[in-house]
Design an enzyme around this catalytic site. Structure first.
Site, PDB file in Angstrom:
ATOM      1  N   ASP A  15      46.782 -21.553 -46.767  1.00 15.75           N
ATOM      2  CA  ASP A  15      45.500 -20.897 -46.858  1.00 15.75           C
ATOM      3  C   ASP A  15      45.823 -19.613 -47.316  1.00 15.75           C
ATOM      4  OD1 ASP A  15      44.016 -22.695 -45.073  1.00 15.75           O
ATOM      5  OD2 ASP A  15      45.129 -22.317 -43.374  1.00 15.75           O
ATOM      6  N   LYS A  37      47.832 -29.065 -47.341  1.00 14.18           N
ATOM      7  CA  LYS A  37      46.378 -29.175 -47.353  1.00 14.18           C
ATOM      8  C   LYS A  37      45.896 -27.781 -48.058  1.00 14.18           C
ATOM      9  CE  LYS A  37      44.211 -27.289 -43.501  1.00 14.18           C
ATOM     10  NZ  LYS A  37      42.838 -26.668 -43.585  1.00 14.18           N
ATOM     11  N   ASP A  63      40.833 -30.227 -48.110  1.00 14.64           N
ATOM     12  CA  ASP A  63      39.830 -29.807 -46.840  1.00 14.64           C
ATOM     13  C   ASP A  63      38.873 -29.039 -47.176  1.00 14.64           C
ATOM     14  OD1 ASP A  63      39.077 -29.342 -44.025  1.00 14.64           O
ATOM     15  OD2 ASP A  63      40.666 -27.838 -43.907  1.00 14.64           O
ATOM     16  N   LEU A  64      37.669 -29.794 -47.673  1.00 19.48           N
ATOM     17  CA  LEU A  64      36.607 -29.170 -48.166  1.00 19.48           C
ATOM     18  C   LEU A  64      35.351 -29.467 -47.113  1.00 19.48           C
ATOM     19  CD1 LEU A  64      36.996 -29.486 -52.150  1.00 19.48           C
ATOM     20  CD2 LEU A  64      37.322 -27.588 -50.668  1.00 19.48           C
ATOM     21  N   LYS A  65      35.380 -30.285 -46.246  1.00 21.91           N
ATOM     22  CA  LYS A  65      34.422 -30.511 -45.363  1.00 21.91           C
ATOM     23  C   LYS A  65      33.037 -30.506 -45.623  1.00 21.91           C
ATOM     24  CE  LYS A  65      37.128 -27.843 -41.455  1.00 21.91           C
ATOM     25  NZ  LYS A  65      38.078 -27.208 -42.268  1.00 21.91           N
ATOM     26  N   ASP A  68      26.186 -32.459 -46.599  1.00 25.90           N
ATOM     27  CA  ASP A  68      24.924 -32.239 -47.602  1.00 25.90           C
ATOM     28  C   ASP A  68      24.279 -33.436 -47.512  1.00 25.90           C
ATOM     29  OD1 ASP A  68      23.352 -31.421 -49.770  1.00 25.90           O
ATOM     30  OD2 ASP A  68      24.717 -29.802 -50.334  1.00 25.90           O
ATOM     31  N   PRO A  70      23.255 -37.229 -48.376  1.00 26.99           N
ATOM     32  CA  PRO A  70      24.300 -38.373 -48.665  1.00 26.99           C
ATOM     33  C   PRO A  70      24.446 -38.557 -50.370  1.00 26.99           C
ATOM     34  CG  PRO A  70      22.401 -39.198 -47.218  1.00 26.99           C
ATOM     35  CD  PRO A  70      21.985 -37.871 -47.438  1.00 26.99           C
ATOM     36  N   ASN A  71      23.601 -38.303 -51.152  1.00 27.34           N
ATOM     37  CA  ASN A  71      23.651 -38.260 -52.576  1.00 27.34           C
ATOM     38  C   ASN A  71      24.535 -37.367 -52.920  1.00 27.34           C
ATOM     39  OD1 ASN A  71      22.725 -39.734 -55.223  1.00 27.34           O
ATOM     40  ND2 ASN A  71      22.165 -37.758 -55.671  1.00 27.34           N
ATOM     41  N   THR A  72      24.435 -36.198 -52.675  1.00 34.97           N
ATOM     42  CA  THR A  72      25.072 -34.926 -52.939  1.00 34.97           C
ATOM     43  C   THR A  72      26.605 -35.059 -52.490  1.00 34.97           C
ATOM     44  OG1 THR A  72      23.365 -33.501 -53.094  1.00 34.97           O
ATOM     45  CG2 THR A  72      25.232 -32.324 -52.806  1.00 34.97           C
ATOM     46  N   THR A 127      36.299 -26.297 -33.627  1.00 30.99           N
ATOM     47  CA  THR A 127      36.710 -25.779 -32.289  1.00 30.99           C
ATOM     48  C   THR A 127      36.462 -24.308 -32.080  1.00 30.99           C
ATOM     49  OG1 THR A 127      38.844 -25.456 -33.697  1.00 30.99           O
ATOM     50  CG2 THR A 127      39.017 -27.412 -32.025  1.00 30.99           C
ATOM     51  N   ARG A 188      51.739 -25.689 -32.617  1.00 28.65           N
ATOM     52  CA  ARG A 188      52.467 -24.464 -32.630  1.00 28.65           C
ATOM     53  C   ARG A 188      53.877 -25.135 -31.958  1.00 28.65           C
ATOM     54  NH1 ARG A 188      49.783 -22.965 -35.728  1.00 28.65           N
ATOM     55  NH2 ARG A 188      48.713 -20.763 -35.670  1.00 28.65           N
ATOM     56  N   GLN A 197      45.355 -19.091 -32.799  1.00 28.62           N
ATOM     57  CA  GLN A 197      44.827 -20.479 -31.927  1.00 28.62           C
ATOM     58  C   GLN A 197      45.050 -20.104 -30.586  1.00 28.62           C
ATOM     59  OE1 GLN A 197      43.967 -22.905 -33.650  1.00 28.62           O
ATOM     60  NE2 GLN A 197      44.948 -23.144 -35.786  1.00 28.62           N
ATOM     61  N   GLY A 217      50.122 -24.538 -40.365  1.00 31.00           N
ATOM     62  CA  GLY A 217      50.111 -23.698 -41.249  1.00 31.00           C
ATOM     63  C   GLY A 217      50.916 -22.546 -41.279  1.00 31.00           C
ATOM     64  N   ARG A 218      50.873 -21.496 -40.504  1.00 29.45           N
ATOM     65  CA  ARG A 218      51.397 -20.161 -40.215  1.00 29.45           C
ATOM     66  C   ARG A 218      53.007 -20.407 -39.697  1.00 29.45           C
ATOM     67  NH1 ARG A 218      46.526 -17.127 -37.877  1.00 29.45           N
ATOM     68  NH2 ARG A 218      46.151 -19.444 -37.345  1.00 29.45           N
TER      69      ARG A 218
HETATM   70  O1  C5P Z   1      48.111 -21.314 -39.669  1.00 23.79           O
HETATM   71  P1  C5P Z   1      47.546 -22.768 -38.701  1.00 23.79           P
HETATM   72  O2  C5P Z   1      48.560 -23.507 -38.239  1.00 23.79           O
HETATM   73  O3  C5P Z   1      46.929 -22.170 -37.397  1.00 23.79           O
HETATM   74  O4  C5P Z   1      46.782 -23.439 -39.511  1.00 23.79           O
HETATM   75  C1  C5P Z   1      45.844 -24.543 -39.225  1.00 23.79           C
HETATM   76  C2  C5P Z   1      44.866 -24.824 -40.179  1.00 23.79           C
HETATM   77  O5  C5P Z   1      44.292 -26.008 -39.757  1.00 23.79           O
HETATM   78  C3  C5P Z   1      44.044 -24.005 -40.920  1.00 23.79           C
HETATM   79  O6  C5P Z   1      43.989 -24.153 -42.314  1.00 23.79           O
HETATM   80  C4  C5P Z   1      42.768 -24.060 -40.050  1.00 23.79           C
HETATM   81  O7  C5P Z   1      41.676 -23.827 -40.930  1.00 23.79           O
HETATM   82  C5  C5P Z   1      42.893 -25.609 -39.925  1.00 23.79           C
HETATM   83  N1  C5P Z   1      41.820 -25.721 -38.730  1.00 23.79           N
HETATM   84  C6  C5P Z   1      42.253 -25.269 -37.351  1.00 23.79           C
HETATM   85  N2  C5P Z   1      41.449 -25.714 -36.359  1.00 23.79           N
HETATM   86  C7  C5P Z   1      40.505 -26.669 -36.664  1.00 23.79           C
HETATM   87  C8  C5P Z   1      40.146 -27.253 -37.903  1.00 23.79           C
HETATM   88  C9  C5P Z   1      40.996 -26.957 -38.747  1.00 23.79           C
HETATM   89  O8  C5P Z   1      43.129 -24.500 -37.119  1.00 23.79           O
HETATM   90  N3  C5P Z   1      39.678 -26.903 -35.315  1.00 23.79           N
END
Ligand code: C5P
Length: 239
Positions: A15, A37, A63-65, A68, A70-72, A127, A188, A197, A217-218
């Site tokens: 990220d 990701k 991860d572009l979620k 829109d 359906p066609n787009t 979430t 975590r 989180q 991630g972190r």
């Molecule tokens: O750094 P961390 O482990 O919290 O990163 C989690 C990743 O998952 C981030 O890219 C965050 O946007 C994504 N994410 C999330 N919770 C969600 C959906 C996606 O933490 N419900």
């Protein structure tokens, strides 16, 4: 592709908007995690060329979620397939026809490009939304029920699985087919800071509960030595 080692189930969330930072992390973590990701932040800053530069030979969760008509969405999925993602995603609340269009576009585009078909996952309820937020946008809650409703719809519409929080794994495993893929962020290790989180679980707990893939991630990218953090997670999973 079916992951054969626990570490193959991990996608590390890069990220950042910074191409050099993302590329350095991807290089440092190659072989220590299953893939990377890249999401809206990186894509908006660096575009498809940035994705190619960072993901290179790595497995990619794009991860572009998409959300829109359906066609787009089908067009966006076709364009995304050229980046060779292993996984991409759309919002399940875009509805049945949109999800069907996404799944079909992924299949056709992969066939045309002669590349493996990416898994197409649905995002159910973000979430960050609670029951009051859902009510305000006119969606029937409680959030847990809406997650199950959208996951079942995603499955009926031909998606491969959903993104879900650790606390949703058990109910989704009961509600959906065993092959329905569950990809889980909010992970975590017990030695890592929670950051923003709130409801977290350890990598081993998430896999034991039935997660197929973990997004971390972190705990890795924010560590002083990201490769050492990834190895530590791998050891814990193997142990
Ligand atoms: O750094 P961390 O482990 O919290 O990163 C989690 C990743 O998952 C981030 O890219 C965050 O946007 C994504 N994410 C999330 N919770 C969600 C959906 C996606 O933490 N419900």
């Amino acid at each position: 592709m079916t992951p054969d080692e626990p570490k193959d189930r991990i996608y590390v969330a890069l990220d950042t908007q910074d191409l050099t930072r993302a590329a350095n992390l991807a290089r440092a973590l190659a072989g220590l995690v299953g893939g990377v990701k890249l999401g809206k932040e990186f894509f908006t800053a660096q575009g498809p060329d940035g994705v190619r530069a960072v993901a290179g030979g790595e497995r990619l969760f794009l991860d572009l979620k998409f959300h829109d008509i359906p066609n787009t969405v089908a067009g966006a999925v076709r364009a995304a397939v050229h980046l060779r993602p292993a996984i991409l995603n759309v919002h399940a609340s875009g509805g049945r026809t949109m999800m069907q269009a996404a799944a079909e576009a992924a299949r056709e585009a992969a066939e045309d490009a002669e590349v493996p078909r990416p898994l197409v996952l649905g995002v159910t309820v973000l979430t960050s939304l609670d029951d009051d937020d859902l009510e305000a946008v006119g969606q029937a809650g409680p959030a847990g029920d809406q997650v199950l409703r959208l996951a079942r719809l995603a499955q009926e519409s031909g998606l491969d699985g959903v993104v879900c929080s650790p606390r949703e794994i058990a109910a989704l495993r009961r509600a959906c087919d065993p092959a329905f893929v569950l990809l889980v962020p909010g992970i975590r290790p017990d030695w890592a800071a929670k950051g923003d989180q709130k409801r977290v679980t350890t990598p081993a707990e998430a896999l034991a509960a039935g997660a197929d893939y973990l997004v971390i991630g972190r705990p890795i990218t924010g560590a002083e030595d990201p490769a050492a953090a990834a190895r530590r997670i791998d050891r814990e999973l193997a142990g």
